[in-house]
Each structure stands twice: as C-alpha cells, then as structure tokens.
Design an enzyme around this catalytic site. Structure first.
Site, PDB file in Angstrom:
ATOM      1  N   ARG A 160       0.820  -1.225   0.000  1.00  0.00           N
ATOM      2  CA  ARG A 160       0.000   0.000   0.000  1.00  0.00           C
ATOM      3  C   ARG A 160       0.848   1.266   0.000  1.00  0.00           C
ATOM      4  O   ARG A 160       0.374   2.346   0.382  1.00  0.00           O
ATOM      5  CB  ARG A 160      -0.968   0.018   1.198  1.00  0.00           C
ATOM      6  CG  ARG A 160      -2.014  -1.104   1.167  1.00  0.00           C
ATOM      7  CD  ARG A 160      -2.874  -0.989  -0.082  1.00  0.00           C
ATOM      8  NE  ARG A 160      -3.984  -1.921  -0.118  1.00  0.00           N
ATOM      9  CZ  ARG A 160      -3.971  -3.084  -0.765  1.00  0.00           C
ATOM     10  NH1 ARG A 160      -2.869  -3.456  -1.409  1.00  0.00           N
ATOM     11  NH2 ARG A 160      -5.028  -3.860  -0.794  1.00  0.00           N
ATOM     12  N   MET A 161       2.084   1.147  -0.472  1.00  0.00           N
ATOM     13  CA  MET A 161       2.969   2.305  -0.589  1.00  0.00           C
ATOM     14  C   MET A 161       2.842   2.870  -2.006  1.00  0.00           C
ATOM     15  O   MET A 161       3.814   2.955  -2.770  1.00  0.00           O
ATOM     16  CB  MET A 161       4.413   1.896  -0.281  1.00  0.00           C
ATOM     17  CG  MET A 161       4.615   1.428   1.148  1.00  0.00           C
ATOM     18  SD  MET A 161       4.638   2.812   2.313  1.00  0.00           S
ATOM     19  CE  MET A 161       6.252   3.500   1.924  1.00  0.00           C
TER      20      MET A 161
END
Length: 222
Positions: A192-193
């Site tokens: 989720r970066m």
C-alpha cells in the site's frame, strides 16, 4: 458480504516524480496508449462526478471521446441529470481506473459545453441507430412507464429516419469539456505504498493563456 479478508498486492509498475513529463497531458496520453496496447476493455470509460445546487454528489460512467490541449471531452444529453448539475455547478471530476495496470487517473476542473458545430460533427460520425437512440431520451433520466414505449418511439424514429438518411443533431445533445485544473496519477505499489503524483497549474498561469500553461508536480502520501 464481508470482503475484509480480500487482498491484492499491487506490483506492476512505479511512478517517479523526477521522470514524469512536464505536461500532464503527455503522461495521460502515454498511459491511455499503454492501456490500449494492453487491451484494457474501454480504457476511455471514466467515472464522472458532478454536484448540483442540492449539494448531493452524483457519479456515473461516460466515455471519453477526446483529449485536447486543455482538457477532456465527452458527449451526453444536455437535459440529463448531469446536465442540470453542470448548469448549477460548473465543476466536475473524472476518474479512470485500469485494474489490469493497477493505475488510476483523477481529473478535476471546470466544465462547459463545447462548440455546437463540433458536437454536430461528432454526432454524424456515430452509428445510425445510436443517432436515432439519442432522440428517444427526451429528457435523459426522465421517467418512462415501460420499455415498450421506448421501443415504439425508437421504431417510429427509425421509420422517419431510415438507414442512409441524415439524422438531425438534437439541440439537447452535445459535448462538454472538462478544463483540467489538477490531475493526479496513481500507480499501485506493494504494501500500500502507492505512488501518487499530482499536477496543478502554476499560480502565474491561472489567468493566462491556457494553451501554454505550465504545471507543477508534487508527491502525495498514499
């Protein structure tokens, strides 16, 4: 239904602020072309969000038909619910989501009708039955008692305008252009970066020549 255990790791690409082009339209066209090459189904389909005087947002799918030097163009019924929203509040957002590429593009800006001659030229390029169908929606989103009434109206219009004849362009139908004020490119990443790069007009250009706008970029937290 519970989807809290559903997970995907996005790992198909990356977006580096230092290597993006100076114009967001260059990147938009590049991403759109890549989506076409990858055979994403209707990559030009976009969610269009509007909000009228009632302050209640509405969203629906429309089809992008042109990327201009200043914005994006789509066509619709001017008397539709979205058309009324635009009369009351000439601001809109559009969102492209290409799951196969793990990418989103979010466009925000002002919206206005395009030139009537340009709308008519596009209308005459549409398939004949699609031209006829546009006349059935008077107004689009208006209530109809049943489908049979729609089909009867369509048959009557087909009889009045048979194949190989010109269907007049409705006055209530045409194009809108969203003039881009900001555009965000989102590339899914692992953990989720995600990469998020947003283009905004330089402050000195807000009142200047839109055809020669300069842009600034910034990275947003995912």
């Amino acid at each position: 239904m519970d989807f809290t255990d559903q997970r995907l790791s996005y790992e198909k690409g990356e977006l580096d602020q230092q290597s993006v082009p100076t114009s967001p339209f260059e990147l938009l066209k590049a991403w759109m072309n890549e989506a076409l090459v990858q055979k994403v189904q209707e990559p030009y389909a976009m969610s269009l969000a509007t909000c009228g005087a009632d302050n209640k947002p509405s969203v629906r799918i429309v089809l992008l038909r042109e990327i201009t030097e200043t914005g994006i163009v789509f066509y619709t019924n001017y008397e539709s619910a979205k058309g009324q929203d635009i009369v009351e509040n000439p601001n809109a957002e559009a969102l492209f989501f290409w799951h196969e590429l793990e990418r989103q593009v979010r466009i925000s800006g002002s919206i206005a009708k395009i030139d009537a001659d340009k709308s008519a030229a596009y209308f005459q390029k549409r398939p004949h039955d699609s031209q006829v169908g546009a006349w059935v929606s008077q107004p689009q989103s208006g209530e109809v008692a049943n489908r049979e009434i729609m089909e009867q109206t369509f048959e009557q219009l087909q009889a009045a305008h048979p194949d190989n004849t010109t269907v007049p362009t409705p006055e209530f139908w045409g194009g809108y252009e969203i003039t881009v004020e900001s555009i965000e490119f989102w590339q899914g990443r692992a953990n989720r970066m995600h990469d998020r790069i947003v283009y905004t007009q330089s402050s000195d250009d807000n009142e200047g020549d839109k055809g020669h706008t300069s842009w600034t970029t910034k990275r947003l937290l995912p």
